[in-house]
Design an enzyme around this catalytic site. Structure first.
Site, short mmCIF file in Angstrom:
data_model
loop_
_atom_site.label_atom_id
_atom_site.label_comp_id
_atom_site.label_asym_id
_atom_site.label_seq_id
_atom_site.Cartn_x
_atom_site.Cartn_y
_atom_site.Cartn_z
N LYS A 197 0.86 -1.18 0.00
CA LYS A 197 0.00 0.00 0.00
C LYS A 197 0.90 1.23 0.00
O LYS A 197 1.69 1.43 0.93
CB LYS A 197 -0.93 0.00 1.21
CG LYS A 197 -1.80 1.25 1.26
CD LYS A 197 -2.83 1.19 2.37
CE LYS A 197 -3.64 2.47 2.42
NZ LYS A 197 -4.65 2.44 3.46
N ARG A 207 -10.75 9.93 1.47
CA ARG A 207 -10.64 10.66 2.75
C ARG A 207 -11.74 11.71 2.85
O ARG A 207 -12.21 12.02 3.95
CB ARG A 207 -9.24 11.26 2.89
CG ARG A 207 -8.17 10.16 3.02
CD ARG A 207 -6.76 10.72 3.06
NE ARG A 207 -5.76 9.64 2.98
CZ ARG A 207 -4.46 9.84 2.83
NH1 ARG A 207 -3.98 11.08 2.76
NH2 ARG A 207 -3.63 8.81 2.75
N LYS A 219 1.27 9.99 5.68
CA LYS A 219 1.33 8.59 6.10
C LYS A 219 2.62 7.90 5.63
O LYS A 219 2.68 6.68 5.54
CB LYS A 219 0.08 7.86 5.60
CG LYS A 219 -1.23 8.44 6.16
CD LYS A 219 -2.45 7.54 5.87
CE LYS A 219 -3.70 8.06 6.58
NZ LYS A 219 -4.86 7.15 6.41
N GLU A 235 7.53 -6.92 1.67
CA GLU A 235 6.21 -6.92 2.32
C GLU A 235 5.45 -8.21 2.00
O GLU A 235 4.80 -8.81 2.86
CB GLU A 235 5.39 -5.70 1.88
CG GLU A 235 5.89 -4.37 2.41
CD GLU A 235 5.55 -4.14 3.89
OE1 GLU A 235 4.95 -5.03 4.52
OE2 GLU A 235 5.89 -3.06 4.41
N LYS A 250 -2.03 -1.55 -3.88
CA LYS A 250 -2.90 -0.39 -3.84
C LYS A 250 -2.09 0.89 -3.92
O LYS A 250 -1.11 1.00 -3.17
CB LYS A 250 -3.69 -0.43 -2.53
CG LYS A 250 -4.58 0.75 -2.29
CD LYS A 250 -5.22 0.62 -0.94
CE LYS A 250 -6.04 1.87 -0.69
NZ LYS A 250 -6.64 1.89 0.60
N SER A 276 -10.08 5.43 -5.04
CA SER A 276 -11.02 6.53 -5.23
C SER A 276 -10.55 7.56 -6.25
O SER A 276 -11.34 8.00 -7.10
CB SER A 276 -11.28 7.20 -3.88
OG SER A 276 -10.08 7.66 -3.29
N TYR A 315 -14.77 0.88 -7.30
CA TYR A 315 -16.03 1.61 -7.17
C TYR A 315 -16.86 1.47 -8.44
O TYR A 315 -18.03 1.85 -8.46
CB TYR A 315 -15.75 3.09 -6.86
CG TYR A 315 -14.94 3.22 -5.59
CD1 TYR A 315 -15.55 3.14 -4.34
CD2 TYR A 315 -13.55 3.35 -5.62
CE1 TYR A 315 -14.81 3.21 -3.17
CE2 TYR A 315 -12.79 3.42 -4.47
CZ TYR A 315 -13.43 3.35 -3.24
OH TYR A 315 -12.69 3.39 -2.09
C1 PBG Z 1 -7.37 3.80 5.35
C2 PBG Z 1 -7.73 3.48 3.96
C3 PBG Z 1 -7.55 4.34 2.86
C4 PBG Z 1 -8.10 3.71 1.75
C5 PBG Z 1 -8.59 2.47 2.17
N1 PBG Z 1 -8.33 2.33 3.54
C6 PBG Z 1 -7.01 5.71 2.82
C7 PBG Z 1 -5.73 6.00 3.44
O1 PBG Z 1 -4.87 5.14 3.65
O2 PBG Z 1 -5.55 7.16 3.77
C8 PBG Z 1 -8.14 4.32 0.38
C9 PBG Z 1 -9.13 3.78 -0.58
C10 PBG Z 1 -9.40 4.64 -1.75
O3 PBG Z 1 -8.78 5.70 -1.99
O4 PBG Z 1 -10.30 4.26 -2.51
N2 PBG Z 1 -6.79 2.87 6.14
#
Ligand code: PBG
Length: 325
Positions: A197, A207, A219, A235, A250, A276, A315
């Site tokens: 990720k 968010r 992050k 990982e 991701k 997203s 989505y």
């Molecule tokens: C948070 C989380 C995130 C997403 C899924 N779980 C956002 C982040 O890490 O800030 C993002 C999913 C998306 O953008 O569709 N643990």
């Protein structure tokens, strides 16, 4: 006539030949639909940056799942939007077995035992700091966070979750959650690890949807550096050893090489999260008439499969399923 013995165009000469020579297909079986859950009754609010995607109250989530099941979608990944008043430093609401999230999972499984429910394990939806881990003096504490994540996973498993999705990127979390699940008799509950990720700008609309942006900093001390791919192998190795059932990459689109890398090197099923921001870009350009949104959607999903993903969180899942009816 030229002497051209190999003419690849012969295998493209009509739709039937193109179909029988097609190497990859996307079907509704490959897709997981993420859903945003809010408090209340009969509540539905569109995410401004994600046209066609809504935050839904429990009763409407149940209806949504019913209509998706009819379309052939069977797996749903649920994310809760938690009232600000319930957020604190330790994400206490995430451990409340009577909270919005577990009670909704219970109700979904009661109504539709055949629906597969994936949950999210991370502190950010419940954290007043908006971080995935426990914050102390501006630092994210790894091992202290694991205790909380394990309890969160147990609450979700008790509620009936089929797949636990740790999205937090703390070290050792897959092993810790696997042990906690097993000790409590949840040996059948799966873990889809957010293996690679990345610290990505493509999460912006998500968010917005959950009002879960970090209150300070970013992050980058836990999510991966977008410049790296070998690190994804580290990982993935760890997740395999720690007991993950799926390895996820991701975001998906800017990381197709990482999907390919993991699918070439690991035998576990590979998931990809078409996030997203990837959805928002297509919708925005399509709304302007600059691209054909449906064709671009199908091409994107296909490219993620071609790269080596077995499962795609997207989505687009419902509109894709609708387009195949
Ligand atoms: C948070 C989380 C995130 C997403 C899924 N779980 C956002 C982040 O890490 O800030 C993002 C999913 C998306 O953008 O569709 N643990």
């Amino acid at each position: 006539m030229y002497n051209i013995p190999q003419r690849p165009r012969r295998n493209r000469k009509n739709q039937i030949i193109r179909n029988i020579t097609q190497e990859n297909w996307v079907t509704t079986n490959d897709l997981i639909l993420p859903l945003f859950l809010i408090e209340g009754k009969n509540k539905k609010s569109e995410v401004a940056s994600m046209p066609g995607i809504y935050r839904l109250s429990t009763d409407l989530i149940i209806k949504e799942i019913e209509s998706c099941l009819k379309l052939g979608l069977s797996t749903f990944c649920l994310f809760p939007s938690i009232n600000d008043k319930l957020k604190d430093k330790r994400a206490t609401e995430g451990l409340n077995s009577k909270g919005l999230y577990p009670t909704t999972i219970q109700l979904i499984k009661k109504n539709f035992p055949e629906a597969v429910i994936m949950t999210d394990v991370a502190m950010d939806p419940y954290s007043s700091d908006g971080h995935d881990g426990l914050v102390k003096n501006g630092k994210i504490l790894n091992d202290e966070t694991l205790d909380i994540l394990c309890k969160m996973a147990l609450v979700q498993a008790q509620a009936g979750a089929d797949i636990i999705g740790p999205s937090d990127m703390m070290d050792g979390r897959v092993g810790a959650i696997r042990a906690a699940l097993d000790e409590n008799g949840f040996t059948d509950v799966s873990i889809m690890s957010y293996t690679a990720k990345y610290a990505s700008a493509f999460y912006g609309p998500f968010r917005d949807a959950l009002d879960s942006a970090p209150k300070f900093g970013d992050k980058k001390t836990y999510q991966m550096n977008p410049a790296n791919s070998k690190e994804a192998l580290i990982e993935a190795d760890l997740d395999l050893q720690e007991g993950a059932d799926f390895l996820m990459v991701k975001p998906a689109l800017s990381y197709l090489d990482v999907i390919k890398l993991l699918s070439d090197n690991f035998t576990l099923p590979i998931a990809a999260y078409n996030v997203s921001g990837e959805y928002a870009m297509v919708k925005a350009a399509a709304a302007k008439g600059w691209i054909d949104g449906e064709k671009v959607r199908d091409e994107i999903l296909l490219s993620i499969k071609r790269a080596g993903a077995d499962v795609i969180l997207t989505y687009f899942a419902k509109e894709f399923a609708l387009s195949k009816k």
